[in-house]
Design a protein around this motif. Sequence first.
Motif, mmCIF file in Angstrom:
data_model
loop_
_atom_site.group_PDB
_atom_site.id
_atom_site.type_symbol
_atom_site.label_atom_id
_atom_site.label_comp_id
_atom_site.label_asym_id
_atom_site.label_seq_id
_atom_site.Cartn_x
_atom_site.Cartn_y
_atom_site.Cartn_z
ATOM 1 N N ILE A 1 53.639 -59.653 39.748
ATOM 2 C CA ILE A 1 52.168 -59.084 40.251
ATOM 3 C C ILE A 1 51.943 -58.329 39.155
ATOM 4 C CG2 ILE A 1 50.914 -57.585 41.608
ATOM 5 C CD1 ILE A 1 52.889 -58.126 44.006
ATOM 6 N N LYS B 1 48.614 -56.368 37.026
ATOM 7 C CA LYS B 1 47.585 -55.280 37.240
ATOM 8 C C LYS B 1 46.785 -55.256 36.222
ATOM 9 C CE LYS B 1 48.098 -52.236 41.169
ATOM 10 N NZ LYS B 1 48.073 -50.881 41.542
ATOM 11 N N LYS B 2 45.583 -55.498 36.366
ATOM 12 C CA LYS B 2 44.756 -55.494 35.121
ATOM 13 C C LYS B 2 43.722 -54.198 35.351
ATOM 14 C CE LYS B 2 44.118 -60.524 34.903
ATOM 15 N NZ LYS B 2 43.105 -61.644 35.331
ATOM 16 N N ALA C 1 28.364 -70.965 44.122
ATOM 17 C CA ALA C 1 29.319 -69.713 44.246
ATOM 18 C C ALA C 1 30.390 -70.230 45.138
ATOM 19 C CB ALA C 1 28.443 -68.479 44.988
ATOM 20 N N ILE C 2 29.952 -70.871 46.060
ATOM 21 C CA ILE C 2 31.096 -71.503 47.202
ATOM 22 C C ILE C 2 31.882 -72.514 46.370
ATOM 23 C CG2 ILE C 2 31.334 -73.171 49.381
ATOM 24 C CD1 ILE C 2 28.537 -72.000 50.100
ATOM 25 N N ARG D 1 32.970 -72.526 43.555
ATOM 26 C CA ARG D 1 33.532 -71.640 42.318
ATOM 27 C C ARG D 1 34.868 -71.250 43.206
ATOM 28 N NH1 ARG D 1 33.523 -66.260 40.668
ATOM 29 N NH2 ARG D 1 34.515 -66.128 38.677
ATOM 30 N N ILE D 2 34.654 -70.525 44.205
ATOM 31 C CA ILE D 2 35.755 -70.163 44.936
ATOM 32 C C ILE D 2 36.587 -71.254 45.371
ATOM 33 C CG2 ILE D 2 36.658 -69.013 46.984
ATOM 34 C CD1 ILE D 2 34.460 -67.018 46.802
ATOM 35 N N ILE E 1 38.538 -72.368 42.351
ATOM 36 C CA ILE E 1 39.608 -71.319 41.938
ATOM 37 C C ILE E 1 40.946 -71.435 42.805
ATOM 38 C CG2 ILE E 1 40.272 -69.098 41.655
ATOM 39 C CD1 ILE E 1 37.598 -68.437 40.855
ATOM 40 N N LYS F 1 44.987 -72.608 41.958
ATOM 41 C CA LYS F 1 45.856 -71.364 42.058
ATOM 42 C C LYS F 1 46.642 -71.697 43.268
ATOM 43 C CE LYS F 1 44.365 -68.257 39.108
ATOM 44 N NZ LYS F 1 43.718 -67.455 38.588
ATOM 45 N N THR G 1 40.963 -67.305 56.869
ATOM 46 C CA THR G 1 39.682 -66.804 56.172
ATOM 47 C C THR G 1 38.364 -67.322 56.617
ATOM 48 O OG1 THR G 1 39.852 -67.968 54.275
ATOM 49 C CG2 THR G 1 40.982 -66.017 54.275
#
Lengths: 238, 563
Positions: free
Chosen positions: B300, B302-303, B318-319, B321-322, B325, B329, B403
């Motif tokens: 993990i 952290k930034k 925007a949809i 793009r998510i 990603i 990932k 989600t």
Amino acid sequence: MLEIKQLTKRYGSKLAVNNISFSVKPGEIFGFLGPNGAGKTTTIKMIVGLLKPDLGEIMINGINNQLDPLRAKRQFSFVPDNSEIFEKITGYDYLQFICDVYKVPATDREVKLNSLLEKLVLKNDINGYISGYSHGMKQKLLLIGALIANPKILILDEPMVGLDPKAQHTVKELLSEHCLNGNSVFFSTHVLEVAEKVCNRVAIINKGEIITIGSLDEIRKKIGKDESLENIFLELTE
Amino acid sequence: MKEFMLTFKLLLKQNLSLGYFKERIKFDKKFRNMLLAMIFVLILCLPSYILLINTVINIFETFQTLYLESLFIVMAIFLSIFLIIFFGMFQIIAYFYFSSDVKLMTPLPINPKYYLISKFFIIYLWELILSLFVILPFFIVYGVYQQLFIYQWVGLAICFLLIPVIPLIIIGVLTVLLMNITNFVKNKDAIRMIGYIIMIGGLLLFQMYIYRNFLPQSPEEQVNVFEKLINNSSYFLDRFSVYYPITKLIDYALNGTALEAFLGVFIFILVSVIFLYLFSLFLERVFVKGYLKEHANPAIKKKKYQPKTYKKRSVSVAIARIDFITLLKVPIYAFNTFGVILILPVMFIIMSISVGGNETTEMLTSFYKNYKIDLWLAIILFLTVTASMIPIAATSFSREGKTNWIMRTLPISSKDHIKGRLLTPVITLLVFNVIMITLTLIFLSKISNNISEDFIYGAISLIISLVLSLPILIINLYVDLKKPLLNWENPQQAVKQNLNVLISLGVGFAYGTILFLSYNFVFKRFLPYQAILIIYFVSGFVLAYYLYRFIKKDFYLNLIDME
Ligand SMILES: Nc1ncnc2c1ncn2[C@@H]1O[C@H](COP(=O)(O)OP(=O)(O)O)[C@@H](O)[C@H]1O
Ligand SMILES: [Mg+2]
């Protein structure tokens, strides 16, 4: 602001919400109080469009949420009780997404986000992936997302669960602030104390039916003077 | 053995539970509709399947006149190994590494090897189901035409069941080694994806190399082989058994005397069992060790907070793009979606490398000259059907899992929803199609004499195949909107154990069948090819538009009624 008329929902043979009606006025914080399994989440899901009512009508800022769902959705923002968010993006990405959807002006974004992040102490984690967040952090992120949209009515399902005392305090302040310009807040809770501190009015629900509605003072009067609120709540929902 | 049966039953229940199935049929109306849709789609696919069987029969009849029956069986074995390389490796990664139940089972007082071997058997079962449709026709055609005796039929059946076992074990060992080696590198997932592609590419290249070595190259050699074929009907099986000794056993089982057949089958079973035993030891020692390390140190990072300038995006972007990603990932998503996109070009390159020799080039040149239009239409068809093999649109809602409430409660118009959700697969397909067409053009530059004309064909094919894919994507999206799989714990369920993916695959093949039949039996006879291209372009567009209107109409109703 929010008007519920004769709302009913069954799961199979189980009556989860039974013919309930109430309304939330502009500028008010309205508490939806009841024990576990009373039907709070079910009611909220029908309001925000996650569940289809069997009977009844839901008007959000004067818009029927079944007939014109998109316009109804523009009136509120919602935080659920389970804090499930996209895991693989950063908190920052999520907030940007929300701003894009609600078309928050670019100038507002920066200032408002900064102040919210600071108040809820999330600033240092906002560029981290959500998968690394704790339950409370996710809750805070969802709240910021809901507040940045600046909706007419904020709908929250058990918002205090999982937050530390300081954050709870901040949230209460933020909710009151949100109501200043004639906006409303509608939230559910099973904790009497929470309702007592922040709500202008509450509806007490048990086994799918609304038992009583009013300010806590009014309710206290109705029942009789001597008893503590705790006892009243226990009695009403036994 | 008891432990094995216990875990195997558990897994079987999890993967294909009949009880659960029956209950759903009884109480879940949407599920019933899904099944009906599935059956309907299967019926639509039937013509292509019949066509496929027909081709198999034709191949055999041609081979028979050339005394090439043994090559036919070698082809079937080859094809089966090919399927295992292509799908098996992926299944092993999915079932062994991306599934949460291994983590749950390791603390239990059961020797992990039983559990892992039962997992292997589940993969084997899937592989077998696939073979049932693709490989079995070869064996049956062979058996019928060769008029096998009863005992040979029995041998054939057992061989069919056993053929996937050893290749799958070999692939399994290679996969586990790959995963173990890459355990500690940075960007583990990306490296693994590349390793996976390279490994598949390497294995296929090896297979091609064997196949080429194996067929006669020069005319003298051909005569030589022909003589041998007349004397020895198992010639090719013999030669192939140099590379893959099991082939000899299969040869005995299919063509031998009763005793030979019995021995062949017996030894085949014995060898398979030994392999399985060794594999179970391997899993116990190597896999478990690597797996525990794999989950020991979740990194993990952290930034620190750095203020950025806020970039405004349109809602649909925007949809998308998510979506992008997340696809990148989550390893299982990346393997499932972008894996196909990377593997097919690699396969294409390998195949085009392995085509060579002056004679073949000449042959290909004249072939291309004569069948240019058919070839480009075949490419369009191929690219169109591939749209259904990339499960992005078909899992658009399912992948959101728990989600899902986010997109469902936000004020997003149905238009933005659909646009945003289609953007991801469309961009993916665009990239894929550009890669494939570029590779095709590079290949054609070797054999064609008018490359600028080819370029125009390529560009047209690119556009038409994209337009033709749109209806498939919208149907996929609709299927997932109607009944998404939301209640999963483990993302692999959303893409691997999702009926919607299968339905969309079926829709793609049915759609491809219709395109093929309409071309081959109708358009080709009456129309010039320009008209055919225009018809496809326009009908793809019109169909997409009406499907879009259709899905948009009840979009919100479906959104509310999702759970
Ligand atoms: N998906 C569901 N299927 C069947 N019953 C449900 C479902 N969701 C909730 N219920 C039942 O409906 C009742 C109300 O639940 P809920 O609205 O979640 O209560 P609360 O949020 O007040 O704790 C409970 O008795 C619960 O068991
Ligand atoms: Mg609840």
